[in-house]
Design a protein around this motif. Structure first.
Motif, PDB file in Angstrom:
ATOM      1  N   THR A   1       0.839  -1.209   0.000  1.00  0.00           N
ATOM      2  CA  THR A   1       0.000   0.000   0.000  1.00  0.00           C
ATOM      3  C   THR A   1       0.868   1.251   0.000  1.00  0.00           C
ATOM      4  N   GLU A   2       2.017   1.194   0.656  1.00  0.00           N
ATOM      5  CA  GLU A   2       2.910   2.350   0.673  1.00  0.00           C
ATOM      6  C   GLU A   2       3.435   2.646  -0.731  1.00  0.00           C
ATOM      7  N   LEU A   3       3.739   1.594  -1.508  1.00  0.00           N
ATOM      8  CA  LEU A   3       4.179   1.794  -2.886  1.00  0.00           C
ATOM      9  C   LEU A   3       3.069   2.425  -3.713  1.00  0.00           C
ATOM     10  N   GLN A   4       1.836   1.971  -3.513  1.00  0.00           N
ATOM     11  CA  GLN A   4       0.721   2.539  -4.258  1.00  0.00           C
ATOM     12  C   GLN A   4       0.515   4.004  -3.883  1.00  0.00           C
ATOM     13  N   ILE A   5       0.652   4.312  -2.610  1.00  0.00           N
ATOM     14  CA  ILE A   5       0.492   5.706  -2.178  1.00  0.00           C
ATOM     15  C   ILE A   5       1.586   6.569  -2.810  1.00  0.00           C
ATOM     16  N   ASN A   6       2.815   6.082  -2.826  1.00  0.00           N
ATOM     17  CA  ASN A   6       3.904   6.846  -3.425  1.00  0.00           C
ATOM     18  C   ASN A   6       3.685   7.043  -4.917  1.00  0.00           C
ATOM     19  N   GLU A   7       3.260   5.992  -5.616  1.00  0.00           N
ATOM     20  CA  GLU A   7       2.993   6.121  -7.045  1.00  0.00           C
ATOM     21  C   GLU A   7       1.838   7.089  -7.290  1.00  0.00           C
ATOM     22  N   GLN A   8       0.812   6.994  -6.437  1.00  0.00           N
ATOM     23  CA  GLN A   8      -0.329   7.897  -6.569  1.00  0.00           C
ATOM     24  C   GLN A   8       0.114   9.338  -6.322  1.00  0.00           C
ATOM     25  N   THR A   9       0.955   9.550  -5.365  1.00  0.00           N
ATOM     26  CA  THR A   9       1.454  10.888  -5.056  1.00  0.00           C
ATOM     27  C   THR A   9       2.238  11.461  -6.234  1.00  0.00           C
ATOM     28  N   ILE A  10       3.064  10.632  -6.841  1.00  0.00           N
ATOM     29  CA  ILE A  10       3.842  11.078  -8.007  1.00  0.00           C
ATOM     30  C   ILE A  10       2.909  11.419  -9.167  1.00  0.00           C
ATOM     31  N   MET A  11       1.892  10.596  -9.393  1.00  0.00           N
ATOM     32  CA  MET A  11       0.940  10.850 -10.475  1.00  0.00           C
ATOM     33  C   MET A  11       0.147  12.139 -10.207  1.00  0.00           C
ATOM     34  N   ASN A  12      -0.233  12.350  -8.946  1.00  0.00           N
ATOM     35  CA  ASN A  12      -0.949  13.585  -8.598  1.00  0.00           C
ATOM     36  C   ASN A  12      -0.065  14.798  -8.839  1.00  0.00           C
ATOM     37  N   ALA A  13       1.199  14.708  -8.438  1.00  0.00           N
ATOM     38  CA  ALA A  13       2.125  15.833  -8.636  1.00  0.00           C
ATOM     39  C   ALA A  13       2.310  16.102 -10.125  1.00  0.00           C
ATOM     40  N   TYR A  14       2.428  15.043 -10.929  1.00  0.00           N
ATOM     41  CA  TYR A  14       2.588  15.212 -12.376  1.00  0.00           C
ATOM     42  C   TYR A  14       1.345  15.875 -12.984  1.00  0.00           C
ATOM     43  N   SER A  15       0.156  15.428 -12.562  1.00  0.00           N
ATOM     44  CA  SER A  15      -1.092  16.012 -13.091  1.00  0.00           C
ATOM     45  C   SER A  15      -1.209  17.491 -12.717  1.00  0.00           C
ATOM     46  N   THR A  16      -0.880  17.803 -11.472  1.00  0.00           N
ATOM     47  CA  THR A  16      -0.945  19.194 -11.020  1.00  0.00           C
ATOM     48  C   THR A  16       0.024  20.065 -11.805  1.00  0.00           C
ATOM     49  N   LEU A  17       1.249  19.585 -12.004  1.00  0.00           N
ATOM     50  CA  LEU A  17       2.258  20.327 -12.753  1.00  0.00           C
ATOM     51  C   LEU A  17       1.812  20.527 -14.203  1.00  0.00           C
ATOM     52  N   ARG A  18       1.273  19.480 -14.797  1.00  0.00           N
ATOM     53  CA  ARG A  18       0.812  19.563 -16.188  1.00  0.00           C
ATOM     54  C   ARG A  18      -0.306  20.606 -16.324  1.00  0.00           C
ATOM     55  N   ASP A  19      -1.260  20.581 -15.350  1.00  0.00           N
ATOM     56  CA  ASP A  19      -2.369  21.541 -15.400  1.00  0.00           C
ATOM     57  C   ASP A  19      -1.867  22.979 -15.256  1.00  0.00           C
ATOM     58  N   LYS A  20      -0.909  23.188 -14.355  1.00  0.00           N
ATOM     59  CA  LYS A  20      -0.384  24.547 -14.141  1.00  0.00           C
ATOM     60  C   LYS A  20       0.397  25.023 -15.361  1.00  0.00           C
ATOM     61  N   VAL A  21       1.163  24.146 -15.988  1.00  0.00           N
ATOM     62  CA  VAL A  21       1.911  24.528 -17.195  1.00  0.00           C
ATOM     63  C   VAL A  21       0.927  24.873 -18.312  1.00  0.00           C
ATOM     64  N   ALA A  22      -0.139  24.073 -18.440  1.00  0.00           N
ATOM     65  CA  ALA A  22      -1.126  24.353 -19.470  1.00  0.00           C
ATOM     66  C   ALA A  22      -1.814  25.694 -19.213  1.00  0.00           C
ATOM     67  N   GLN A  23      -2.130  25.990 -17.964  1.00  0.00           N
ATOM     68  CA  GLN A  23      -2.745  27.265 -17.635  1.00  0.00           C
ATOM     69  C   GLN A  23      -1.801  28.431 -17.970  1.00  0.00           C
ATOM     70  N   ARG A  24      -0.516  28.314 -17.666  1.00  0.00           N
ATOM     71  CA  ARG A  24       0.471  29.369 -17.958  1.00  0.00           C
ATOM     72  C   ARG A  24       0.576  29.608 -19.475  1.00  0.00           C
ATOM     73  N   ILE A  25       0.559  28.494 -20.228  1.00  0.00           N
ATOM     74  CA  ILE A  25       0.656  28.618 -21.672  1.00  0.00           C
ATOM     75  C   ILE A  25      -0.584  29.334 -22.233  1.00  0.00           C
ATOM     76  N   LEU A  26      -1.766  28.982 -21.703  1.00  0.00           N
ATOM     77  CA  LEU A  26      -3.009  29.624 -22.155  1.00  0.00           C
ATOM     78  C   LEU A  26      -3.061  31.104 -21.758  1.00  0.00           C
ATOM     79  N   GLN A  27      -2.498  31.464 -20.587  1.00  0.00           N
ATOM     80  CA  GLN A  27      -2.499  32.841 -20.114  1.00  0.00           C
ATOM     81  C   GLN A  27      -1.554  33.723 -20.933  1.00  0.00           C
ATOM     82  N   SER A  28      -0.501  33.186 -21.457  1.00  0.00           N
ATOM     83  CA  SER A  28       0.463  34.033 -22.181  1.00  0.00           C
ATOM     84  C   SER A  28       0.184  34.138 -23.634  1.00  0.00           C
TER      85      SER A  28
END
Length: 201
Positions: free
Chosen positions: A174-201
């Motif tokens: 379960t700890e491995l799944q939580i870590n993988e989930q955390t990494i996926m969440n961080a990647y999704s958040t980063l992707r969304d923020k980069v997309a928002q920055r690109i749309l804003q500029s």
């Protein structure tokens, strides 16, 4: 008079198919060397503790082990009385397990100890109670024996409890799944923020 001592086990032996020692543990009550016997203390009846260790030297231990192995290697039973010691044994592939107690000890209690030790070792080694597997996992096997009996006192006879206390901790899935989930969440958040920055500029 019945033996009312908690110190029921004299030795645990694990010998290979040639009668050589794989594991041996000899037990003596910690206070027995200084304790007077029944007659020395002026008491009636047999002594409860022996002041003398029956196998004080390695040479005497190995000679006893060889004699016991010779007696039991062609035997069809699983218990015998040898040299005022009750010997219970259980062969398994290329090793034989022995539980030794005083001659007047309850054989059913020692048989329960033998079953607990054998079953816990079998659980730890996934059914491969053989010399090679025992030597590769000597730490686990020795800990299992120590969980069952200490200083000749039987502590535990539930093989599942012994194996669970002794076994190596497995990595938490379960700890491995939580870590993988955390990494996926961080990647999704980063992707969304980069997309928002690109749309804003």
């Amino acid at each position: 008079m019945a033996n009312l001592s908690l110190y029921t086990t004299t030795a645990f032996l694990l010998l290979d198919s040639d009668g050589d020692r794989v594991i041996s543990k000899y037990y003596q009550p910690p206070h027995a060397a200084n304790a007077p016997t029944g007659q020395q203390a002026g008491l009636q009846g047999p002594p409860q503790l022996s002041a003398k260790n029956p196998f004080p030297t390695v040479k005497e231990q190995k000679s006893f082990e060889r004699a016991v192995w010779e007696k039991t290697r062609k035997s069809t039973g699983d218990i015998l009385l040898y040299d005022s010691h009750l010997v219970l044994f259980r062969p398994s592939l290329d090793v034989t397990l022995y539980v030794i107690g005083p001659g007047d000890e309850n054989p059913l209690m020692l048989s329960g100890l033998m079953s607990a030790i054998y079953d816990s070792i079998s659980l730890l080694l996934r059914g491969q109670v053989e010399k090679r597997a025992i030597l590769e996992n000597l730490d686990l096997v020795t800990l299992a024996i120590d969980e069952c009996v200490d200083d000749g006192i039987i502590l535990e006879t539930d093989s599942t409890a012994i194996a669970s206390r002794v076994s190596r901790p497995r990595p938490d899935v379960t700890e491995l799944q939580i870590n993988e989930q955390t990494i996926m969440n961080a990647y999704s958040t980063l992707r969304d923020k980069v997309a928002q920055r690109i749309l804003q500029s």
